[in-house]
Design an enzyme around this catalytic site. Structure first.
Site, PDB file in Angstrom:
ATOM      1  N   SER A 249       4.173   9.472   5.564  1.00 49.68           N
ATOM      2  CA  SER A 249       5.156   9.740   6.626  1.00 49.68           C
ATOM      3  C   SER A 249       6.228  10.720   6.148  1.00 49.68           C
ATOM      4  O   SER A 249       6.504  10.828   4.954  1.00 49.68           O
ATOM      5  CB  SER A 249       5.825   8.439   7.059  1.00 49.68           C
ATOM      6  OG  SER A 249       4.866   7.505   7.482  1.00 49.68           O
TER       7      SER A 249
HETATM    8  N1  SAH Z   1       3.658   3.809   4.669  1.00 44.15           N
HETATM    9  C1  SAH Z   1       2.978   5.055   4.471  1.00 44.15           C
HETATM   10  C2  SAH Z   1       2.388   5.588   5.734  1.00 44.15           C
HETATM   11  C3  SAH Z   1       0.927   5.472   5.706  1.00 44.15           C
HETATM   12  S1  SAH Z   1       0.110   6.009   7.172  1.00 44.15           S
HETATM   13  C4  SAH Z   1       3.895   6.047   3.753  1.00 44.15           C
HETATM   14  O1  SAH Z   1       4.535   5.650   2.834  1.00 44.15           O
HETATM   15  O2  SAH Z   1       3.919   7.218   4.083  1.00 44.15           O
HETATM   16  C5  SAH Z   1      -0.223   4.487   7.970  1.00 44.15           C
HETATM   17  C6  SAH Z   1      -1.195   3.593   7.288  1.00 44.15           C
HETATM   18  O3  SAH Z   1      -1.385   2.469   8.137  1.00 44.15           O
HETATM   19  C7  SAH Z   1      -2.585   4.165   7.033  1.00 44.15           C
HETATM   20  O4  SAH Z   1      -2.857   4.158   5.675  1.00 44.15           O
HETATM   21  C8  SAH Z   1      -3.511   3.233   7.812  1.00 44.15           C
HETATM   22  O5  SAH Z   1      -4.744   2.996   7.173  1.00 44.15           O
HETATM   23  C9  SAH Z   1      -2.666   1.981   7.876  1.00 44.15           C
HETATM   24  N2  SAH Z   1      -3.046   1.018   8.914  1.00 44.15           N
HETATM   25  C10 SAH Z   1      -3.424   1.244  10.205  1.00 44.15           C
HETATM   26  N3  SAH Z   1      -3.706   0.074  10.818  1.00 44.15           N
HETATM   27  C11 SAH Z   1      -3.501  -0.907   9.893  1.00 44.15           C
HETATM   28  C12 SAH Z   1      -3.645  -2.320   9.901  1.00 44.15           C
HETATM   29  N4  SAH Z   1      -4.062  -2.995  10.985  1.00 44.15           N
HETATM   30  N5  SAH Z   1      -3.347  -3.002   8.778  1.00 44.15           N
HETATM   31  C13 SAH Z   1      -2.937  -2.369   7.653  1.00 44.15           C
HETATM   32  N6  SAH Z   1      -2.795  -1.033   7.575  1.00 44.15           N
HETATM   33  C14 SAH Z   1      -3.077  -0.305   8.682  1.00 44.15           C
END
Ligand code: SAH
Length: 292
Positions: A142
């Site tokens: 993000s």
């Molecule tokens: N927190 C991260 C953002 C990652 S993007 C950062 O530091 O930038 C969002 C993430 O959510 C992805 O890796 C995706 O696989 C995860 N995601 C989507 N649905 C999910 C679920 N039901 N449970 C756990 N993770 C999920």
């Protein structure tokens, strides 16, 4: 490096141009502040994954013959190192503050977590711009602004004991959260990303962070209730399991929507009472059920 008028992506190689070059003819150049800059940039050409906590090399040390030969053969590859990334990170934090984040604890945390460690090697020079970057498996890290904004909203100025993040991804937001609250739990549904986050965070030794592999839509009942919950992926609504795992008085921040999304802040007001506010628009990857 000046914090004024930064041009992104910053060219680390550009910094090197003004620095005096230590040559075979003058291997014992006198150390100056410029020497430190030059050493930092030369050091930046080493593997960024290993530069996490690397100190700058001793000033004006005698260059190794093999290293000099390599330097002549290879074009310089710009990569951030600890010294350079620290200055660029401070520029990033100043920008996030200008964008409206006021929570000093969050800004301080953002200033200390090395974001370049969490992005792919080839993207390290873009780690401090305000952009979401790919981390593989169609997912992204993000933007720094949104990471800070969501934590600020969840905290609401309070000191939080236990929080849950849904969507660890590469682990960046989890590392920032761990500097702001006492205990962090983070869940990721894609196994290789869960492993990636573990390896990114290993060297940082973050004792108050627990990573889980699983479906975050179910929450983590064994660790509930949480004072705060952050979703890093967008669903059409917030799963009831997560609302149920929020402590009374706790705050949950989530992107909600599909093509058009907005941040939603939900406060648990009582055993069966939640109050939601719709805030600014945003753009996140989708929240998906199950594991992969
Ligand atoms: N927190 C991260 C953002 C990652 S993007 C950062 O530091 O930038 C969002 C993430 O959510 C992805 O890796 C995706 O696989 C995860 N995601 C989507 N649905 C999910 C679920 N039901 N449970 C756990 N993770 C999920």
């Amino acid at each position: 490096m000046s914090d004024k008028n930064p041009v992104f992506p910053l060219s680390l190689a550009a910094l090197d141009r003004s620095a005096p070059k230590k040559s075979a003819a003058n291997p014992y150049a006198i150390a100056t502040p410029q020497t430190a800059t030059r050493n930092a940039v030369q050091n930046a050409m080493s593997n960024p994954a290993r530069d996490k906590y690397a100190a700058a090399p001793p000033l004006a040390s005698k260059p190794h013959a093999a290293a000099l030969a390599r330097e002549r053969e290879l074009p310089p590859v710009p990569r951030p190192n600890a010294l350079v990334s620290d200055a660029v990170r401070r520029t990033m934090v100043a920008r996030v503050a200008r964008q409206g984040v006021k929570d000093q604890l969050v800004l301080e945390a953002l200033a200390t977590v090395p974001r370049h460690v969490f992005v792919q090697e080839g993207l390290a020079s873009q780690a401090y711009i305000d952009a979401a970057l790919p981390i593989g498996h169609q997912q992204t890290i993000s933007k720094p602004y949104i990471v800070a904004r969501m934590i600020e909203l969840m905290r609401g100025g309070a000191s939080l004991r236990r929080v849950l993040e849904i969507g660890t991804g590469c682990g960046y937001q989890a590392a920032v959260l761990a500097r702001v609250v006492q205990e962090v739990y983070s869940i990721e549904r894609i196994k290789p990303l869960h492993e990636l986050a573990k390896s990114n965070l290993r060297a940082m030794r973050v004792p108050n962070l627990r990573l889980h592999y699983g479906d975050g839509m179910l929450g983590l009942p064994q660790a509930a209730p949480f004072d705060g919950i952050i979703l890093a992926a967008a669903g059409l609504q917030v799963p009831q399991a997560l609302l149920d795992q929020l402590a009374i008085g706790g705050r949950l921040v989530a992107p909600v929507g599909a093509a058009f999304q907005h941040l939603q802040l939900t406060t648990r007001a009582g055993k069966a009472e939640w109050i939601s506010e719709t805030l600014e628009s945003c753009h996140f990857v989708p929240l998906c059920p199950g594991v992969a």
